[in-house]
Write a protein that holds these residues in place. Structure first.
Motif, PDB file in Angstrom:
ATOM      1  N   TYR A 181      34.690 -16.259 108.072  1.00 28.01           N
ATOM      2  CA  TYR A 181      33.834 -16.003 109.474  1.00 28.01           C
ATOM      3  C   TYR A 181      32.849 -17.305 109.635  1.00 28.01           C
ATOM      4  O   TYR A 181      32.825 -17.903 110.589  1.00 28.01           O
ATOM      5  CB  TYR A 181      32.836 -14.784 109.593  1.00 28.01           C
ATOM      6  N   GLU A 182      32.144 -17.766 108.385  1.00 26.74           N
ATOM      7  CA  GLU A 182      31.203 -18.648 108.497  1.00 26.74           C
ATOM      8  C   GLU A 182      31.996 -20.215 108.687  1.00 26.74           C
ATOM      9  O   GLU A 182      31.435 -20.904 109.481  1.00 26.74           O
ATOM     10  CB  GLU A 182      30.548 -18.897 106.954  1.00 26.74           C
ATOM     11  N   GLY A 199      44.602 -13.387 113.425  1.00 26.52           N
ATOM     12  CA  GLY A 199      45.024 -12.059 112.297  1.00 26.52           C
ATOM     13  C   GLY A 199      44.061 -11.900 111.109  1.00 26.52           C
ATOM     14  O   GLY A 199      44.548 -11.699 109.951  1.00 26.52           O
ATOM     15  N   LEU A 200      42.795 -12.487 111.305  1.00 31.42           N
ATOM     16  CA  LEU A 200      41.918 -12.486 110.220  1.00 31.42           C
ATOM     17  C   LEU A 200      40.950 -11.463 109.952  1.00 31.42           C
ATOM     18  O   LEU A 200      40.026 -11.668 109.256  1.00 31.42           O
ATOM     19  CB  LEU A 200      41.386 -13.947 109.929  1.00 31.42           C
ATOM     20  N   ASP A 201      41.010 -10.533 110.842  1.00 31.73           N
ATOM     21  CA  ASP A 201      39.772  -9.284 110.795  1.00 31.73           C
ATOM     22  C   ASP A 201      39.588  -8.738 109.400  1.00 31.73           C
ATOM     23  O   ASP A 201      38.533  -8.468 109.282  1.00 31.73           O
ATOM     24  CB  ASP A 201      40.506  -8.193 111.621  1.00 31.73           C
ATOM     25  N   ASP A 202      40.530  -8.537 108.618  1.00 32.34           N
ATOM     26  CA  ASP A 202      40.451  -7.854 107.281  1.00 32.34           C
ATOM     27  C   ASP A 202      39.895  -8.811 106.323  1.00 32.34           C
ATOM     28  O   ASP A 202      39.644  -8.524 105.205  1.00 32.34           O
ATOM     29  CB  ASP A 202      41.577  -7.317 107.014  1.00 32.34           C
ATOM     30  N   TYR A 203      39.785  -9.879 106.636  1.00 31.05           N
ATOM     31  CA  TYR A 203      39.368 -11.049 105.606  1.00 31.05           C
ATOM     32  C   TYR A 203      38.205 -12.162 106.303  1.00 31.05           C
ATOM     33  O   TYR A 203      37.929 -12.793 105.435  1.00 31.05           O
ATOM     34  CB  TYR A 203      40.501 -12.287 105.656  1.00 31.05           C
ATOM     35  N   LYS A 219      35.130 -11.662 105.382  1.00 35.31           N
ATOM     36  CA  LYS A 219      34.029 -12.068 104.444  1.00 35.31           C
ATOM     37  C   LYS A 219      34.508 -12.635 103.249  1.00 35.31           C
ATOM     38  O   LYS A 219      33.819 -12.888 102.230  1.00 35.31           O
ATOM     39  CB  LYS A 219      33.338 -10.734 104.032  1.00 35.31           C
ATOM     40  N   MET A 220      35.824 -12.953 103.118  1.00 37.20           N
ATOM     41  CA  MET A 220      36.391 -13.642 101.996  1.00 37.20           C
ATOM     42  C   MET A 220      36.129 -15.194 101.904  1.00 37.20           C
ATOM     43  O   MET A 220      36.352 -15.588 103.149  1.00 37.20           O
ATOM     44  CB  MET A 220      37.867 -13.426 101.835  1.00 37.20           C
ATOM     45  N   HIS A 221      36.269 -15.918 100.858  1.00 36.54           N
ATOM     46  CA  HIS A 221      36.189 -17.234 100.671  1.00 36.54           C
ATOM     47  C   HIS A 221      37.453 -17.786 100.609  1.00 36.54           C
ATOM     48  O   HIS A 221      38.727 -17.068 100.314  1.00 36.54           O
ATOM     49  CB  HIS A 221      35.459 -17.544  99.683  1.00 36.54           C
ATOM     50  N   PRO A 222      37.843 -18.952 101.207  1.00 31.00           N
ATOM     51  CA  PRO A 222      39.046 -19.422 101.154  1.00 31.00           C
ATOM     52  C   PRO A 222      39.965 -19.634  99.968  1.00 31.00           C
ATOM     53  O   PRO A 222      41.193 -19.307  99.783  1.00 31.00           O
ATOM     54  CB  PRO A 222      38.726 -20.860 101.632  1.00 31.00           C
ATOM     55  N   LYS A 262      40.417 -17.379  97.875  1.00 32.95           N
ATOM     56  CA  LYS A 262      40.817 -16.026  97.531  1.00 32.95           C
ATOM     57  C   LYS A 262      42.088 -15.602  98.623  1.00 32.95           C
ATOM     58  O   LYS A 262      42.708 -14.624  98.295  1.00 32.95           O
ATOM     59  CB  LYS A 262      39.795 -14.982  97.864  1.00 32.95           C
ATOM     60  N   LEU A 263      42.396 -16.711  99.563  1.00 33.56           N
ATOM     61  CA  LEU A 263      43.143 -16.515 100.387  1.00 33.56           C
ATOM     62  C   LEU A 263      44.691 -16.904 100.111  1.00 33.56           C
ATOM     63  O   LEU A 263      44.800 -17.989  99.412  1.00 33.56           O
ATOM     64  CB  LEU A 263      42.950 -17.160 101.973  1.00 33.56           C
ATOM     65  N   SER A 264      45.745 -16.270 100.571  1.00 32.54           N
ATOM     66  CA  SER A 264      47.090 -16.808 100.535  1.00 32.54           C
ATOM     67  C   SER A 264      47.452 -18.156 100.990  1.00 32.54           C
ATOM     68  O   SER A 264      46.511 -18.394 102.145  1.00 32.54           O
ATOM     69  CB  SER A 264      47.940 -15.662 100.930  1.00 32.54           C
ATOM     70  N   GLY A 265      48.534 -18.761 100.957  1.00 30.98           N
ATOM     71  CA  GLY A 265      48.713 -19.865 101.583  1.00 30.98           C
ATOM     72  C   GLY A 265      48.761 -19.770 103.227  1.00 30.98           C
ATOM     73  O   GLY A 265      48.240 -20.632 103.835  1.00 30.98           O
ATOM     74  N   GLY A 266      49.452 -18.718 103.336  1.00 31.47           N
ATOM     75  CA  GLY A 266      49.781 -18.474 104.982  1.00 31.47           C
ATOM     76  C   GLY A 266      48.462 -18.179 105.460  1.00 31.47           C
ATOM     77  O   GLY A 266      48.103 -18.502 106.877  1.00 31.47           O
ATOM     78  N   LEU A 267      47.474 -17.295 104.884  1.00 29.17           N
ATOM     79  CA  LEU A 267      46.260 -16.870 105.261  1.00 29.17           C
ATOM     80  C   LEU A 267      45.335 -18.117 105.623  1.00 29.17           C
ATOM     81  O   LEU A 267      44.523 -18.157 106.613  1.00 29.17           O
ATOM     82  CB  LEU A 267      45.494 -15.922 104.473  1.00 29.17           C
ATOM     83  N   LEU A 268      45.261 -19.138 104.679  1.00 27.05           N
ATOM     84  CA  LEU A 268      44.535 -20.386 104.704  1.00 27.05           C
ATOM     85  C   LEU A 268      45.006 -21.232 105.703  1.00 27.05           C
ATOM     86  O   LEU A 268      44.160 -21.815 106.619  1.00 27.05           O
ATOM     87  CB  LEU A 268      44.834 -21.148 103.434  1.00 27.05           C
TER      88      LEU A 268
END
Length: 309
Positions: free
Chosen positions: A92-93, A121-125, A127-130, A132-138
């Motif tokens: 989000y930040e 499609g990042l609603d569930d993520y 509050k996560m930091h980059p 901790k994200l998979s390559g696709g989410l990143l």
């Protein structure tokens, strides 16, 4: 939307852009293809006024593009090949920060950030930091950061590199949706099937200038290849190969590891003629396939290079 005329950029004795001319209409998804060293990245950097060029003009939204033309720059979104986000910030930040470079109003920005999160499609993520994200989410976060301010023109440089098929499909669907919502998109990729799938018009660059441009179908009509026939598990002699080469409309032949690939012009019944020949010689074979020309065929025939060179 974008008009480039006679653009020249030199690095010493190296001519990176050689009188490049390019026109991109509003509402297009414009594919920009070319092997490494063709001048694509240099053209984009000049377009964004990140590089000085030696000659020519660049106009975006009807205005001359200059380093200090912030009115134009505010309407452009950039998604680069290398992911550019802050590891210290949450999803989000990060989106809020990049959106804030264009939208100072907090209330308006909050709505845009929420829309970008949902879009990617990042609603569930959120509050996560980059890290901790998979390559696709990143990659999807990278796109959300580049498009949150709703730019009129979006430049996407290899946005699907090294992502899984599911994430790639999600990204491509998102690009088409952005276009439907009114954004004009310049898209570069090494994946020909992506460009063929989503781009409304395509330019092929080499040696610093455009060597071919048009729609998918227009480009395919520029080349000799009309059909590519592949036959597996087929034992052939040199005499057989020479006789196949003399069949009507055959102009190229490749035979390796008992796999025959024959390229023909766009005549009818090429496959029937080839199979009739094999039958007449009592030659057994395995799987047979016939394909119409692809964008990769266009690229190979026009440049003589694989796109991944």
């Amino acid at each position: 939307m974008v008009q480039i005329e006679n653009l020249v950029k030199r690095y010493g004795n190296l001519v990176a852009l050689d009188h490049l001319n390019l026109k991109i209409a509003e509402g297009e998804i414009f594919g920009l293809l070319g092997p490494n060293g063709s001048g694509k990245t240099t053209a984009i950097n000049c377009m964004l006024s990140l590089l000085k060029y030696d000659k020519g003009t660049i106009r975006i939204f009807g205005e001359d593009m200059r380093p200090d033309n912030y009115k134009v720059k505010q309407q452009i979104g950039i998604v680069l090949q290398n992911v550019a986000v802050f590891d210290e910030l949450t999803v989000y930040e990060n989106i809020d920060y990049f959106c804030g470079l264009y939208i100072p109003d907090k209330k308006k920005r909050k709505a845009l950030v929420e829309e970008a999160i949902t879009f990617a499609g990042l609603d569930d993520y959120r509050k996560m930091h980059p890290k901790k994200l998979s390559g696709g989410l990143l990659r999807r976060l990278n796109i959300a950061c580049g498009i949150a301010h709703k730019p009129r023109l979006i430049i996407m440089d290899e946005p699907t590199v090294a992502v899984d098929p599911q994430s790639r499909n999600k990204i491509l669907e998102g690009i088409k949706k952005l276009n439907e919502q009114g954004s004009t998109i310049i898209y570069t990729s090494h994946y020909m099937e992506e460009v063929e799938q989503i781009c409304t018009r395509i330019a092929i660059m080499d040696h610093g200038h455009v060597i071919a441009s048009g729609t998918r179908e227009e480009l395919k009509k520029m080349i000799k290849t009309g059909e590519t026939i592949t036959i597996e598990a087929i034992p052939l002699t040199e005499k057989n190969l020479e006789e196949i080469r003399t069949l009507p409309h055959v102009f190229d032949l490749h035979y390796e590891d008992q796999v025959l690939t024959v390229r023909c012009t766009g005549a009818r019944h090429n496959l029937i003629r080839l199979l009739n020949y094999l039958q007449s010689q009592d030659i057994t074979f395995g799987q047979v396939s016939s394909e119409l020309p692809t964008l990769n065929d266009v690229f190979l025939e026009i440049t003589g290079k694989q796109l991944r060179d």
